[in-house]
Design a protein around this motif. Structure first.
Motif, PDB file in Angstrom:
ATOM      1  N   ASN A 158       0.847  -1.183   0.000  1.00 41.37           N
ATOM      2  CA  ASN A 158       0.000   0.000   0.000  1.00 41.37           C
ATOM      3  C   ASN A 158       0.887   1.239   0.000  1.00 41.37           C
ATOM      4  O   ASN A 158       1.576   1.529   0.980  1.00 41.37           O
ATOM      5  CB  ASN A 158      -0.910  -0.027   1.230  1.00 41.37           C
ATOM      6  N   LYS A 159       0.869   1.988  -1.109  1.00 43.54           N
ATOM      7  CA  LYS A 159       1.765   3.139  -1.249  1.00 43.54           C
ATOM      8  C   LYS A 159       1.452   4.237  -0.229  1.00 43.54           C
ATOM      9  O   LYS A 159       2.360   4.893   0.290  1.00 43.54           O
ATOM     10  CB  LYS A 159       1.660   3.700  -2.662  1.00 43.54           C
ATOM     11  N   ALA A 160       0.167   4.443   0.046  1.00 41.91           N
ATOM     12  CA  ALA A 160      -0.206   5.487   0.996  1.00 41.91           C
ATOM     13  C   ALA A 160       0.330   5.180   2.389  1.00 41.91           C
ATOM     14  O   ALA A 160       0.833   6.072   3.097  1.00 41.91           O
ATOM     15  CB  ALA A 160      -1.726   5.645   1.025  1.00 41.91           C
ATOM     16  N   MET A 161       0.246   3.916   2.793  1.00 40.68           N
ATOM     17  CA  MET A 161       0.775   3.531   4.106  1.00 40.68           C
ATOM     18  C   MET A 161       2.294   3.652   4.137  1.00 40.68           C
ATOM     19  O   MET A 161       2.876   4.078   5.148  1.00 40.68           O
ATOM     20  CB  MET A 161       0.352   2.101   4.442  1.00 40.68           C
ATOM     21  N   PHE A 162       2.948   3.287   3.053  1.00 40.86           N
ATOM     22  CA  PHE A 162       4.405   3.409   2.995  1.00 40.86           C
ATOM     23  C   PHE A 162       4.815   4.877   3.129  1.00 40.86           C
ATOM     24  O   PHE A 162       5.765   5.219   3.847  1.00 40.86           O
ATOM     25  CB  PHE A 162       4.943   2.809   1.685  1.00 40.86           C
ATOM     26  N   LYS A 163       4.090   5.747   2.441  1.00 37.39           N
ATOM     27  CA  LYS A 163       4.400   7.175   2.518  1.00 37.39           C
ATOM     28  C   LYS A 163       4.178   7.702   3.927  1.00 37.39           C
ATOM     29  O   LYS A 163       5.005   8.458   4.465  1.00 37.39           O
ATOM     30  CB  LYS A 163       3.529   7.940   1.522  1.00 37.39           C
ATOM     31  N   GLN A 164       3.071   7.293   4.561  1.00 39.43           N
ATOM     32  CA  GLN A 164       2.767   7.737   5.916  1.00 39.43           C
ATOM     33  C   GLN A 164       3.829   7.275   6.906  1.00 39.43           C
ATOM     34  O   GLN A 164       4.143   7.968   7.890  1.00 39.43           O
ATOM     35  CB  GLN A 164       1.394   7.213   6.341  1.00 39.43           C
ATOM     36  N   PHE A 265      -6.635  -6.241   2.338  1.00 41.16           N
ATOM     37  CA  PHE A 265      -5.748  -5.359   1.579  1.00 41.16           C
ATOM     38  C   PHE A 265      -6.563  -4.388   0.737  1.00 41.16           C
ATOM     39  O   PHE A 265      -6.262  -3.184   0.672  1.00 41.16           O
ATOM     40  CB  PHE A 265      -4.802  -6.177   0.695  1.00 41.16           C
ATOM     41  N   ALA A 266      -7.613  -4.901   0.093  1.00 41.24           N
ATOM     42  CA  ALA A 266      -8.468  -4.060  -0.743  1.00 41.24           C
ATOM     43  C   ALA A 266      -9.275  -3.063   0.085  1.00 41.24           C
ATOM     44  O   ALA A 266      -9.778  -2.071  -0.447  1.00 41.24           O
ATOM     45  CB  ALA A 266      -9.407  -4.930  -1.581  1.00 41.24           C
ATOM     46  N   ALA A 267      -9.393  -3.333   1.383  1.00 40.50           N
ATOM     47  CA  ALA A 267     -10.115  -2.421   2.278  1.00 40.50           C
ATOM     48  C   ALA A 267      -9.166  -1.478   3.015  1.00 40.50           C
ATOM     49  O   ALA A 267      -9.602  -0.714   3.884  1.00 40.50           O
ATOM     50  CB  ALA A 267     -10.934  -3.225   3.289  1.00 40.50           C
ATOM     51  N   GLY A 268      -7.877  -1.517   2.692  1.00 37.98           N
ATOM     52  CA  GLY A 268      -6.915  -0.642   3.349  1.00 37.98           C
ATOM     53  C   GLY A 268      -6.569  -1.060   4.757  1.00 37.98           C
ATOM     54  O   GLY A 268      -6.188  -0.228   5.583  1.00 37.98           O
ATOM     55  N   ARG A 281      -7.209  -6.729  -9.645  1.00 41.84           N
ATOM     56  CA  ARG A 281      -8.595  -6.321  -9.886  1.00 41.84           C
ATOM     57  C   ARG A 281      -9.265  -5.866  -8.599  1.00 41.84           C
ATOM     58  O   ARG A 281      -9.942  -4.831  -8.573  1.00 41.84           O
ATOM     59  CB  ARG A 281      -9.373  -7.487 -10.496  1.00 41.84           C
ATOM     60  N   MET A 282      -9.067  -6.620  -7.522  1.00 44.78           N
ATOM     61  CA  MET A 282      -9.710  -6.291  -6.261  1.00 44.78           C
ATOM     62  C   MET A 282      -9.235  -4.941  -5.722  1.00 44.78           C
ATOM     63  O   MET A 282     -10.036  -4.098  -5.296  1.00 44.78           O
ATOM     64  CB  MET A 282      -9.451  -7.390  -5.237  1.00 44.78           C
ATOM     65  N   ALA A 283      -7.912  -4.725  -5.735  1.00 43.66           N
ATOM     66  CA  ALA A 283      -7.368  -3.482  -5.188  1.00 43.66           C
ATOM     67  C   ALA A 283      -7.720  -2.288  -6.062  1.00 43.66           C
ATOM     68  O   ALA A 283      -8.025  -1.201  -5.552  1.00 43.66           O
ATOM     69  CB  ALA A 283      -5.857  -3.600  -5.031  1.00 43.66           C
ATOM     70  N   SER A 284      -7.691  -2.482  -7.377  1.00 42.83           N
ATOM     71  CA  SER A 284      -8.040  -1.386  -8.282  1.00 42.83           C
ATOM     72  C   SER A 284      -9.502  -0.996  -8.136  1.00 42.83           C
ATOM     73  O   SER A 284      -9.839   0.193  -8.111  1.00 42.83           O
ATOM     74  CB  SER A 284      -7.747  -1.794  -9.729  1.00 42.83           C
ATOM     75  N   ALA A 285     -10.371  -1.997  -8.012  1.00 40.82           N
ATOM     76  CA  ALA A 285     -11.799  -1.717  -7.862  1.00 40.82           C
ATOM     77  C   ALA A 285     -12.084  -0.959  -6.573  1.00 40.82           C
ATOM     78  O   ALA A 285     -13.048  -0.187  -6.492  1.00 40.82           O
ATOM     79  CB  ALA A 285     -12.588  -3.026  -7.887  1.00 40.82           C
ATOM     80  N   ALA A 286     -11.235  -1.156  -5.565  1.00 35.76           N
ATOM     81  CA  ALA A 286     -11.417  -0.480  -4.275  1.00 35.76           C
ATOM     82  C   ALA A 286     -10.656   0.846  -4.199  1.00 35.76           C
ATOM     83  O   ALA A 286     -10.624   1.478  -3.149  1.00 35.76           O
ATOM     84  CB  ALA A 286     -10.955  -1.392  -3.143  1.00 35.76           C
ATOM     85  N   ASN A 287     -10.028   1.236  -5.331  1.00 31.38           N
ATOM     86  CA  ASN A 287      -9.281   2.496  -5.392  1.00 31.38           C
ATOM     87  C   ASN A 287      -8.126   2.565  -4.395  1.00 31.38           C
ATOM     88  O   ASN A 287      -7.831   3.625  -3.841  1.00 31.38           O
ATOM     89  CB  ASN A 287     -10.221   3.693  -5.186  1.00 31.38           C
ATOM     90  N   ILE A 288      -7.487   1.423  -4.170  1.00 34.14           N
ATOM     91  CA  ILE A 288      -6.301   1.391  -3.319  1.00 34.14           C
ATOM     92  C   ILE A 288      -5.087   1.838  -4.136  1.00 34.14           C
ATOM     93  O   ILE A 288      -4.873   1.364  -5.259  1.00 34.14           O
ATOM     94  CB  ILE A 288      -6.064  -0.026  -2.763  1.00 34.14           C
ATOM     95  N   ASP A 289      -4.310   2.753  -3.592  1.00 30.66           N
ATOM     96  CA  ASP A 289      -3.064   3.178  -4.225  1.00 30.66           C
ATOM     97  C   ASP A 289      -1.988   2.165  -3.848  1.00 30.66           C
ATOM     98  O   ASP A 289      -1.440   2.212  -2.743  1.00 30.66           O
ATOM     99  CB  ASP A 289      -2.681   4.581  -3.744  1.00 30.66           C
ATOM    100  N   PHE A 290      -1.711   1.233  -4.740  1.00 27.86           N
ATOM    101  CA  PHE A 290      -0.796   0.145  -4.403  1.00 27.86           C
ATOM    102  C   PHE A 290       0.303   0.017  -5.442  1.00 27.86           C
ATOM    103  O   PHE A 290       0.207   0.511  -6.573  1.00 27.86           O
ATOM    104  CB  PHE A 290      -1.559  -1.185  -4.290  1.00 27.86           C
TER     105      PHE A 290
END
Length: 426
Positions: A158-164, A265-268, A281-290
């Protein structure tokens, strides 16, 4: 590659077809002597009713029947949890399927139930399979397992978590993974830093990924099981001490199946995990920045960074429908049908023409990393008749190696594997 619930399909269509057949033959009674019905049982790759694999197989069956009036195809789709028991019950009742598409084949070979692949594949179909799978479907030098789909594994993060957490790039080694997980635990509270699904659904894959990246293996090059090797004991000891006991994974990974971990993972709710293309597909559909990266290795010494997974088609001899099976498989393995299935479930083709088409299509650029992993991947010992039972043992027990005594757990699995291999090879 697993999924959902038992879904008998085409029941209404089959009933209508039966009624029409009875009307057509009239006083003669019974089915038209020129018609053969093939029974196909297939595993479900969908996450819900909308993505259920029955939709794909029903469409293929209808198209095939339209082009082959003398052959009908009855389709049944079962969950990965139920399909093995379902098929065994069918066989015990004298109602063997003609075709089975699922995750393994060696147990059916050992029972003497299958046609050799050369009996049910045209020369063109055989020549079209990727070289990677040339020997993977063999038992004692004869091919019985027919590859159907494939995938490999990569690290999702998860890119957002890595950045945080102040992490600039994905981990390449175990120590980097541990350090990143510690930073995430400290700076991104409420999430699982690393998803470690060692429950029955994913245990063989997740455990083999770790043993390979730690320089070990499940079996050696000549087929001997090496589950409790020194390398594997060190791997699971490291997992227990560095990830599980320190609270960087779920509390009991042995109870965590792949599906809920993917969903988390798809739920953040999970920062990192090993995943196959379905997670795209699952992560993209959930708009996860991964992002994705190669599987981390223990200080760069692992034999391979990827596990190659294949699911299989196999043809049963019981009903004597060899020629009809060959016609149907030629249809199933044409490029368009292969691409439809692979695109629907974000999987990799096993045929050269479909692979070439997917590799050159920009819309499939995200699958290239998996394709690269497949070129040098290691596989399960698919051709070993003992593998089915050994795999079941791993599914049921290897998760205990990261919460209990790794040496004892792996030793017990090794003893069971050797016992089963000795039994089936007599």
């Amino acid at each position: 590659m697993n999924r959902r619930v038992h879904v008998p399909t085409r029941a209404i269509g089959s009933a209508l077809a039966g009624a029409l057949a009875l009307t057509a033959v009239g006083a003669c009674g019974g089915q038209d002597q020129g018609t053969v019905t093939l029974k196909l049982v297939a595993a479900d790759y969908g996450e819900n009713q909308e993505t259920n694999s029955a939709r794909y197989w029903d469409a293929v069956a209808r198209d095939f029947e339209a082009a082959n009036p003398g052959i009908k195809v009855s389709v049944e789709v079962d969950s990965w949890t139920d399909i093995g028991k379902r098929v065994e019950d069918m066989i015990a009742a004298g109602k063997s399927p003609d075709l089975l598409q699922t995750g393994g084949f060696a147990d059916q070979v050992a029972a003497g139930r299958l046609y050799p692949a050369s009996d049910v594949l045209s020369m063109n179909t055989q020549a079209n399979f990727l070289d990677t799978f040339a020997h993977a479907g063999q038992v004692l030098g004869t091919q019985y397992g027919i590859p159907f789909v494939s995938s490999s594994r990569v690290l999702f993060y998860n890119k957002a978590m890595f950045k945080q957490a102040g992490i600039a790039q994905p981990p390449a080694t175990w120590n980097e993974l541990k350090q990143d997980a510690e930073k995430i635990k400290a700076k991104v509270p409420g999430v699982t830093p690393y998803g470690l699904p060692l429950g029955p659904e994913e245990a063989p894959a997740e455990s083999m990924l770790w043993t390979l990246s730690g320089g070990g293996s499940i079996s050696d090059d000549v087929g001997n099981y090496t589950i409790d090797s020194a390398q594997n004991q060190a791997t699971f000891t490291w997992l227990k001490s560095n990830l599980v006991s320190t609270g960087l994974t779920y509390p009991d990974p042995g109870k965590m199946n792949r599906t809920p971990v993917f969903q988390d993972f798809a739920a953040g709710k999970v920062a990192m995990l090993n995943g196959h293309p379905t997670l795209l597909r699952m992560a993209s559909a959930a708009n996860i920045d991964f992002g994705t990266a190669p599987i981390p290795k223990k200080d760069g010494v692992g034999r391979t960074g990827s596990l190659g997974v294949a699911d299989w088609m196999m043809a049963f001899k019981a009903n004597g429908h060899k020629n009809e099976i060959k016609k149907f498989l030629s249809f199933v393995y044409n490029r368009d049908n292969q691409l439809k299935f692979d695109e629907r479930y974000n999987l990799l083709p096993v045929t050269q023409d479909a692979f070439n088409q997917m590799s050159t299509d920009p819309k499939h650029a995200d699958l290239k990393q998996f394709a690269v992993g497949l070129t040098n991947a290691s596989f399960y010992p698919f051709g070993d008749p003992a593998w089915g039972e050994v795999s079941n043992r791993i599914k049921a027990g290897i998760g205990q190696a990261v919460t209990g005594d790794p040496k004892q757990v792996l030793g017990g699995l090794q003893d069971a594997a050797v016992s089963e291999a000795t039994r089936v090879r007599k």
